[in-house]
Design a protein around this motif. Structure first.
Motif, PDB file in Angstrom:
ATOM      1  N   ARG A 194       0.826  -1.206   0.000  1.00  0.00           N
ATOM      2  CA  ARG A 194       0.000   0.000   0.000  1.00  0.00           C
ATOM      3  C   ARG A 194       0.865   1.265   0.000  1.00  0.00           C
ATOM      4  O   ARG A 194       0.537   2.248  -0.665  1.00  0.00           O
ATOM      5  CB  ARG A 194      -0.949   0.004   1.200  1.00  0.00           C
ATOM      6  N   LEU A 195       1.966   1.236   0.756  1.00  0.00           N
ATOM      7  CA  LEU A 195       2.854   2.404   0.749  1.00  0.00           C
ATOM      8  C   LEU A 195       3.445   2.632  -0.638  1.00  0.00           C
ATOM      9  O   LEU A 195       3.647   3.778  -1.054  1.00  0.00           O
ATOM     10  CB  LEU A 195       3.966   2.232   1.779  1.00  0.00           C
ATOM     11  N   GLY A 196       3.722   1.551  -1.352  1.00  0.00           N
ATOM     12  CA  GLY A 196       4.212   1.683  -2.719  1.00  0.00           C
ATOM     13  C   GLY A 196       3.174   2.302  -3.630  1.00  0.00           C
ATOM     14  O   GLY A 196       3.490   3.175  -4.452  1.00  0.00           O
ATOM     15  N   ARG A 197       1.910   1.879  -3.475  1.00  0.00           N
ATOM     16  CA  ARG A 197       0.849   2.456  -4.303  1.00  0.00           C
ATOM     17  C   ARG A 197       0.615   3.923  -3.936  1.00  0.00           C
ATOM     18  O   ARG A 197       0.398   4.766  -4.813  1.00  0.00           O
ATOM     19  CB  ARG A 197      -0.434   1.634  -4.142  1.00  0.00           C
ATOM     20  N   GLY A 241      -5.149   2.149  -1.957  1.00  0.00           N
ATOM     21  CA  GLY A 241      -4.138   2.936  -2.651  1.00  0.00           C
ATOM     22  C   GLY A 241      -4.344   3.009  -4.146  1.00  0.00           C
ATOM     23  O   GLY A 241      -3.491   3.537  -4.868  1.00  0.00           O
ATOM     24  N   GLU A 242      -5.468   2.486  -4.643  1.00  0.00           N
ATOM     25  CA  GLU A 242      -5.781   2.616  -6.061  1.00  0.00           C
ATOM     26  C   GLU A 242      -6.281   4.030  -6.319  1.00  0.00           C
ATOM     27  O   GLU A 242      -7.041   4.583  -5.522  1.00  0.00           O
ATOM     28  CB  GLU A 242      -6.827   1.594  -6.473  1.00  0.00           C
ATOM     29  N   ALA A 243      -5.883   4.618  -7.441  1.00  0.00           N
ATOM     30  CA  ALA A 243      -6.152   6.036  -7.633  1.00  0.00           C
ATOM     31  C   ALA A 243      -6.518   6.361  -9.071  1.00  0.00           C
ATOM     32  O   ALA A 243      -6.062   5.703 -10.018  1.00  0.00           O
ATOM     33  CB  ALA A 243      -4.936   6.859  -7.228  1.00  0.00           C
ATOM     34  N   VAL A 244      -7.325   7.406  -9.209  1.00  0.00           N
ATOM     35  CA  VAL A 244      -7.616   8.019 -10.499  1.00  0.00           C
ATOM     36  C   VAL A 244      -7.031   9.427 -10.478  1.00  0.00           C
ATOM     37  O   VAL A 244      -7.285  10.206  -9.549  1.00  0.00           O
ATOM     38  CB  VAL A 244      -9.138   8.075 -10.776  1.00  0.00           C
ATOM     39  N   VAL A 296      -7.614   9.180 -15.510  1.00  0.00           N
ATOM     40  CA  VAL A 296      -6.720   8.056 -15.771  1.00  0.00           C
ATOM     41  C   VAL A 296      -6.490   7.277 -14.485  1.00  0.00           C
ATOM     42  O   VAL A 296      -6.101   7.850 -13.461  1.00  0.00           O
ATOM     43  CB  VAL A 296      -5.370   8.541 -16.341  1.00  0.00           C
ATOM     44  N   ARG A 297      -6.750   5.968 -14.536  1.00  0.00           N
ATOM     45  CA  ARG A 297      -6.516   5.110 -13.374  1.00  0.00           C
ATOM     46  C   ARG A 297      -5.072   4.632 -13.379  1.00  0.00           C
ATOM     47  O   ARG A 297      -4.571   4.124 -14.394  1.00  0.00           O
ATOM     48  CB  ARG A 297      -7.458   3.917 -13.371  1.00  0.00           C
ATOM     49  N   ALA A 298      -4.400   4.796 -12.235  1.00  0.00           N
ATOM     50  CA  ALA A 298      -3.028   4.320 -12.048  1.00  0.00           C
ATOM     51  C   ALA A 298      -3.065   3.028 -11.249  1.00  0.00           C
ATOM     52  O   ALA A 298      -3.712   2.958 -10.190  1.00  0.00           O
ATOM     53  CB  ALA A 298      -2.200   5.369 -11.318  1.00  0.00           C
ATOM     54  N   GLN A 299      -2.386   2.003 -11.724  1.00  0.00           N
ATOM     55  CA  GLN A 299      -2.448   0.700 -11.054  1.00  0.00           C
ATOM     56  C   GLN A 299      -1.149  -0.063 -11.254  1.00  0.00           C
ATOM     57  O   GLN A 299      -0.364   0.230 -12.145  1.00  0.00           O
ATOM     58  CB  GLN A 299      -3.620  -0.105 -11.613  1.00  0.00           C
ATOM     59  N   GLY A 300      -0.930  -1.043 -10.392  1.00  0.00           N
ATOM     60  CA  GLY A 300       0.198  -1.946 -10.570  1.00  0.00           C
ATOM     61  C   GLY A 300       1.424  -1.653  -9.735  1.00  0.00           C
ATOM     62  O   GLY A 300       2.415  -2.405  -9.801  1.00  0.00           O
ATOM     63  N   ALA A 301       1.431  -0.603  -8.913  1.00  0.00           N
ATOM     64  CA  ALA A 301       2.608  -0.312  -8.083  1.00  0.00           C
ATOM     65  C   ALA A 301       2.680  -1.279  -6.912  1.00  0.00           C
ATOM     66  O   ALA A 301       1.668  -1.803  -6.430  1.00  0.00           O
ATOM     67  CB  ALA A 301       2.556   1.122  -7.572  1.00  0.00           C
ATOM     68  N   GLY A 302       3.880  -1.509  -6.448  1.00  0.00           N
ATOM     69  CA  GLY A 302       4.106  -2.335  -5.264  1.00  0.00           C
ATOM     70  C   GLY A 302       5.164  -1.704  -4.385  1.00  0.00           C
ATOM     71  O   GLY A 302       5.567  -0.564  -4.597  1.00  0.00           O
ATOM     72  N   GLY A 303       5.627  -2.464  -3.397  1.00  0.00           N
ATOM     73  CA  GLY A 303       6.638  -1.905  -2.507  1.00  0.00           C
ATOM     74  C   GLY A 303       7.317  -2.960  -1.667  1.00  0.00           C
ATOM     75  O   GLY A 303       6.772  -4.054  -1.441  1.00  0.00           O
ATOM     76  N   ARG A 304       8.517  -2.635  -1.229  1.00  0.00           N
ATOM     77  CA  ARG A 304       9.289  -3.482  -0.323  1.00  0.00           C
ATOM     78  C   ARG A 304       9.784  -2.626   0.838  1.00  0.00           C
ATOM     79  O   ARG A 304       9.543  -1.417   0.881  1.00  0.00           O
ATOM     80  CB  ARG A 304      10.477  -4.116  -1.057  1.00  0.00           C
TER      81      ARG A 304
END
Length: 441
Positions: A194-197, A241-244, A296-304
């Motif tokens: 979620r922090l990555g998104r 954390g999904e965003a438009v 525009v929907r932004a998707q697919g980010a992750g995090g470590r």
């Protein structure tokens, strides 16, 4: 599902004010974020603070706050608007005092909180090595500042204290936008996906107009409507954390997959490991999908896991730049400008001016791409600039260009000259536990 609305009020210190007001008034926002610090900006602010302990914050702070504070704390529909900004620069405490003063003049009762702890100059040791190979000790009295890139911690503390306005110094750009997401959705500070998104959202918004068509337009290839009325972006974010990414309806500019893609790769060296104080974000699988006009929907980010060290930006004085310019026009303009360039360089050599990093170029011919064959332009401008250790040498660079009026080729005009001190920036890494972010109300 709760939707959080965050707008971007600035992408750099000198950015426009009107689009931020438009967002505050019409954006139905929960948060308006002003991102105004570059690495050199905070070094210059530290230099100003040395001269005047009451200064050192963003020069547009007062005007920006005077324009948007009337909307802060008010219910815009069902939402309470708050402001988060790094306009505190080198002096968040003084900035907070100024914002409280303006709020009082406007008859507003607002809680303004400063986040401090990024100034780590007293923590560093002389033997520490910068990324340019120099030690801190070798800089001596030329050392101006050392500011660590803070993450969300201090901002979260301020929001938990019910701040209406949060003023920070050096905080990582996306962290300004991530903090309200962590606060509002109660994310754990080790919920790396979620922090990555959330960091992706911050990265897309941090440069303001760049994601809504600014620094994007290329007539005939990438057209942008009504660029003169460019609207700054906002994000609609859910608890995962999904965003438009969008903007105020009717504002100028354009939000598209292309604008978002260009902003995504801005200042990102490794898309799979975008390092921030809060998370190692992974943008390698990010994609964008159209959801309507300017949506525009932004998707697919992750995090470590986040890095164990924080970046520190160190500012120091590094000599002077002297510069002079002169224009030549009409038939033979290039030949006369070339002769003028030869004369100035020979004169500086004869006078023994000590220079480094000399640039002698013809703007309109070879200043960007070096020597090249082309159709001769109708006008050209000579520019000679050099970095000097001594101010007196830097002055002589501009003076020698100016003397072309009576001592150089014919037809020169529009001379200008300047001298400015160089504030250089380098970096080092500092263990996280050496930095203590905290709030002062």
């Amino acid at each position: 599902m709760k939707t959080l609305r965050i707008g971007s009020g600035a992408g750099y210190s000198g950015d426009r004010i009107e689009p931020a007001v438009e967002l505050a008034e019409q954006g139905d926002l929960d948060y308006l974020v002003f991102e105004c610090l570059a690495e050199r900006t905070i070094a210059l602010a530290q230099q100003a603070r040395i001269s005047d302990p009451a200064s050192g914050y963003d020069p547009l702070l007062s005007e920006r706050m005077r324009r948007v504070l009337p909307f802060v704390g008010a219910r815009q529909g069902r939402r309470r608007l708050r402001v988060i900004t790094n306009m505190g620069a080198a002096n968040p405490l003084a900035a907070a005092i100024e914002v409280r003063r303006i709020a009082g003049e406007l008859g507003l009762t607002l809680k303004v909180v400063a986040v401090v702890g990024d100034d780590v100059l007293d923590v560093l040791r002389p033997e520490q090595v910068l990324d340019n190979g120099q030690t801190l000790g070798s800089l001596g009295e030329r050392l101006i500042s050392a500011n660590a890139y803070l993450g969300v911690d201090g901002i979260l503390e301020a929001l938990r204290a019910d701040a209406d306005v949060v003023i920070t110094g050096r905080v990582a750009d996306p962290s300004l936008f991530l903090a309200p997401q962590v606060f509002e959705f109660d994310w754990a500070t080790d919920d790396w996906p979620r922090l990555g998104r959330g960091t992706l959202v911050g990265h897309l918004l941090e440069c303001a107009g760049q994601v809504s068509g600014g620094y994007f337009a290329d007539p005939g290839f990438k057209d942008v409507d009504d660029l003169a009325r460019l609207g700054f972006p906002l994000a609609e974010i859910n608890a995962d954390g999904e965003a438009v990414i969008t903007k105020v309806v009717g504002s100028g500019g354009r939000v598209s997959r292309a604008t978002c893609t260009e902003q995504l790769i801005y200042e990102v060296h490794d898309p799979a490991a975008y390092l921030t104080p809060d998370v190692t974000a992974d943008f390698s699988q990010v994609g964008f999908a159209d959801e309507g006009v300017d949506r525009v929907r932004a998707q697919g980010a992750g995090g470590r896991a986040r890095p164990e060290q924080l970046k520190v930006s160190v500012g120091y004085l590094d000599g002077w730049i002297g510069e002079g310019q002169m224009s030549y026009g009409g038939p033979g303009a290039v030949a006369r400008a070339q002769l003028a360039r030869e004369v100035v360089l020979k004169r500086l050599e004869l006078m023994g001016v000590k220079m480094h990093d000399v640039r002698a170029e013809l703007i309109g011919m070879d200043s960007l791409h070096g020597p090249r064959s082309s159709v001769e332009p109708w006008e050209v401008r000579l520019r000679v600039a050099a970095r000097c250790e001594a101010r007196s040498d830097a002055v002589r660079v501009g003076n020698e260009v100016e003397t072309l009026y009576t001592n150089g080729p014919s037809g020169g005009g529009g001379a200008s000259k300047s001298v400015r001190q160089v504030v250089a920036v380098a970096s080092l890494l500092l263990p996280r536990d050496a930095v203590n972010p905290r709030i002062q109300a």
